[in-house]
Design an enzyme around this catalytic site. Structure first.
Site, PDB file in Angstrom:
ATOM      1  N   GLU A 190      75.070 -42.735  36.831  1.00  0.00           N
ATOM      2  CA  GLU A 190      76.434 -43.107  37.216  1.00  0.00           C
ATOM      3  C   GLU A 190      77.375 -41.916  37.055  1.00  0.00           C
ATOM      4  O   GLU A 190      78.310 -41.737  37.836  1.00  0.00           O
ATOM      5  CB  GLU A 190      76.892 -44.330  36.399  1.00  0.00           C
ATOM      6  CG  GLU A 190      76.202 -45.595  36.905  1.00  0.00           C
ATOM      7  CD  GLU A 190      76.016 -46.696  35.887  1.00  0.00           C
ATOM      8  OE1 GLU A 190      76.672 -46.683  34.831  1.00  0.00           O
ATOM      9  OE2 GLU A 190      75.172 -47.583  36.154  1.00  0.00           O
TER      10      GLU A 190
ATOM     11  N   ASN B  72      72.913 -49.264  26.466  1.00  0.00           N
ATOM     12  CA  ASN B  72      74.039 -48.573  27.095  1.00  0.00           C
ATOM     13  C   ASN B  72      75.017 -49.656  27.551  1.00  0.00           C
ATOM     14  O   ASN B  72      74.781 -50.328  28.539  1.00  0.00           O
ATOM     15  CB  ASN B  72      73.508 -47.756  28.287  1.00  0.00           C
ATOM     16  CG  ASN B  72      74.623 -47.143  29.123  1.00  0.00           C
ATOM     17  OD1 ASN B  72      75.786 -47.148  28.714  1.00  0.00           O
ATOM     18  ND2 ASN B  72      74.266 -46.626  30.284  1.00  0.00           N
TER      19      ASN B  72
ATOM     20  N   GLY C  61      70.731 -51.615  37.393  1.00  0.00           N
ATOM     21  CA  GLY C  61      71.685 -52.684  37.686  1.00  0.00           C
ATOM     22  C   GLY C  61      71.349 -53.486  38.930  1.00  0.00           C
ATOM     23  O   GLY C  61      72.186 -54.248  39.425  1.00  0.00           O
TER      24      GLY C  61
ATOM     25  N   LYS D 154      77.866 -49.382  28.771  1.00  0.00           N
ATOM     26  CA  LYS D 154      78.713 -48.960  29.902  1.00  0.00           C
ATOM     27  C   LYS D 154      80.176 -49.356  29.631  1.00  0.00           C
ATOM     28  O   LYS D 154      80.585 -49.366  28.473  1.00  0.00           O
ATOM     29  CB  LYS D 154      78.177 -49.545  31.211  1.00  0.00           C
ATOM     30  CG  LYS D 154      76.689 -49.215  31.391  1.00  0.00           C
ATOM     31  CD  LYS D 154      76.168 -49.449  32.781  1.00  0.00           C
ATOM     32  CE  LYS D 154      74.680 -49.101  32.813  1.00  0.00           C
ATOM     33  NZ  LYS D 154      74.101 -49.192  34.141  1.00  0.00           N
TER      34      LYS D 154
ATOM     35  N   GLU E  52      65.186 -42.893  34.645  1.00  0.00           N
ATOM     36  CA  GLU E  52      65.893 -44.047  35.182  1.00  0.00           C
ATOM     37  C   GLU E  52      65.981 -43.932  36.699  1.00  0.00           C
ATOM     38  O   GLU E  52      66.889 -43.274  37.220  1.00  0.00           O
ATOM     39  CB  GLU E  52      67.311 -44.110  34.609  1.00  0.00           C
ATOM     40  CG  GLU E  52      67.381 -44.302  33.120  1.00  0.00           C
ATOM     41  CD  GLU E  52      68.685 -44.972  32.723  1.00  0.00           C
ATOM     42  OE1 GLU E  52      68.641 -46.062  32.149  1.00  0.00           O
ATOM     43  OE2 GLU E  52      69.752 -44.422  33.035  1.00  0.00           O
TER      44      GLU E  52
ATOM     45  N   SER F 247      67.076 -51.920  34.894  1.00  0.00           N
ATOM     46  CA  SER F 247      66.831 -53.363  34.914  1.00  0.00           C
ATOM     47  C   SER F 247      65.750 -53.820  33.936  1.00  0.00           C
ATOM     48  O   SER F 247      65.007 -54.755  34.219  1.00  0.00           O
ATOM     49  CB  SER F 247      66.494 -53.837  36.333  1.00  0.00           C
ATOM     50  OG  SER F 247      67.598 -53.607  37.198  1.00  0.00           O
TER      51      SER F 247
ATOM     52  N   HIS G  59      73.552 -39.416  32.884  1.00  0.00           N
ATOM     53  CA  HIS G  59      73.308 -40.762  33.425  1.00  0.00           C
ATOM     54  C   HIS G  59      73.608 -40.751  34.926  1.00  0.00           C
ATOM     55  O   HIS G  59      74.550 -40.078  35.374  1.00  0.00           O
ATOM     56  CB  HIS G  59      74.186 -41.791  32.705  1.00  0.00           C
ATOM     57  CG  HIS G  59      73.815 -43.197  33.075  1.00  0.00           C
ATOM     58  ND1 HIS G  59      74.248 -43.780  34.233  1.00  0.00           N
ATOM     59  CD2 HIS G  59      73.008 -44.089  32.469  1.00  0.00           C
ATOM     60  CE1 HIS G  59      73.720 -44.993  34.311  1.00  0.00           C
ATOM     61  NE2 HIS G  59      72.965 -45.214  33.262  1.00  0.00           N
TER      62      HIS G  59
HETATM   63  P1  PGA Z   1      70.476 -51.637  33.675  1.00  0.00           P
HETATM   64  O1  PGA Z   1      71.091 -50.196  33.321  1.00  0.00           O
HETATM   65  O2  PGA Z   1      69.527 -51.980  32.547  1.00  0.00           O
HETATM   66  O3  PGA Z   1      71.644 -52.548  33.739  1.00  0.00           O
HETATM   67  O4  PGA Z   1      69.747 -51.499  34.951  1.00  0.00           O
HETATM   68  C1  PGA Z   1      70.308 -49.177  32.757  1.00  0.00           C
HETATM   69  C2  PGA Z   1      71.139 -47.936  32.590  1.00  0.00           C
HETATM   70  O5  PGA Z   1      71.980 -47.651  33.457  1.00  0.00           O
HETATM   71  O6  PGA Z   1      70.992 -47.197  31.594  1.00  0.00           O
END
Ligand code: PGA
Length: 250
Positions: free
Chosen positions: A97, A9, A173, A11, A167, A212, A95
């Protein structure tokens, strides 16, 4: 036997030049003997170009979000049919976010899931609890509720052509990945819930872990019986790191 899936992803990162170089390096590093299916999800404006670069490769293309409406006067939105038209096979829905920063409710996520499937896309349904929810002992309740919102609208059969991604929001993140055991506990609950409705789909649905994921943590996570790959943010922007995560998946 479930084929692992490792999804990147991206982003809101990248540029035409950076993406081209990332994909070029990734294609050089991925080995045919890796068992995992690999997916990348660039931002909307780059889908077509990245898709062209991936043509005739085994790496699939996906989008990061989709509009819940099929078409019409929805300024700034992108439809599932458009995503199919530019070559997407997958799309992320729900997601954290999107849920947290853009107020996407369980009900909206369920509609996105349905419209994605209706247009031939495979939705990757993201679920997960916040730190407060985990500390309040609410993890399984929250994840069940998020799952239930989709099941009640789409039905369990819809999970036959979908992917689930667990997740935990506190792991995204932050550099704090869930331990293999922490993730496995939730994955097992998700699979158990689906299997309770349909045993075949319960055993075949792929459940990815995200939050992460790094090459150094991937092996432990992917060794868990109910973890079928990863949804990778930050580490998917580095070709060598992402390729090592793909290697760890099989
Ligand atoms: P990250 O993000 O690996 O940077 O923690 C995962 C995600 O948001 O899908």
């Amino acid at each position: 036997m479930r084929t692992p899936l490792v999804a990147g992803n991206w982003k809101m990162h990248g540029s035409r030049t950076e993406n081209a170089s990332l994909v070029r390096s990734l294609l050089e590093l991925l080995r045919p003997e890796y068992r995992a299916e690999v997916l990348v999800c660039p931002p909307f404006p780059y889908l077509l170009e990245t898709g062209r670069q991936l043509k005739d490769t085994d790496v699939a293309l996906g989008a990061q979000s989709v509009c819940a409406e099929a078409q019409g006067a929805f300024t700034g939105e992108v439809s599932a049919a458009m995503l199919r038209d530019v070559g997407c096979r997958y799309v992320l829905v729900g997601h954290s976010e999107r849920r947290q920063l853009y107020g996407e409710s369980d009900a909206l996520v369920a509609r996105k899931f349905v419209v994605a499937q209706a247009n031939g896309l495979i939705p990757v349904l993201c679920v997960g609890e916040t730190l407060d929810e985990r500390e309040g002992g609410q993890t399984l309740t929250v994840v069940s509720r998020q799952l239930e919102a989709v099941l009640s609208v789409a039905g369990v059969a819809a999970l036959g052509t979908a992917v689930i991604a667990y997740e935990p929001v506190w792991a995204i993140g932050t550099g704090h990945t869930a331990s293999g055991e922490q993730a496995q506990e939730v994955h097992a609950m998700i699979r158990g819930k689906v299997a309770g409705l349909d045993a075949t789909i319960g055993s075949s649905v792929r459940i990815l872990y995200g939050g992460s994921v790094k090459a150094s943590s991937a092996r432990e996570l992917f060794a868990m019986p109910d973890i079928d790959g990863g949804l990778v943010g930050g580490a998917s922007l580095k070709a060598d790191e992402f390729a090592r995560i793909c290697a760890a998946a099989g």
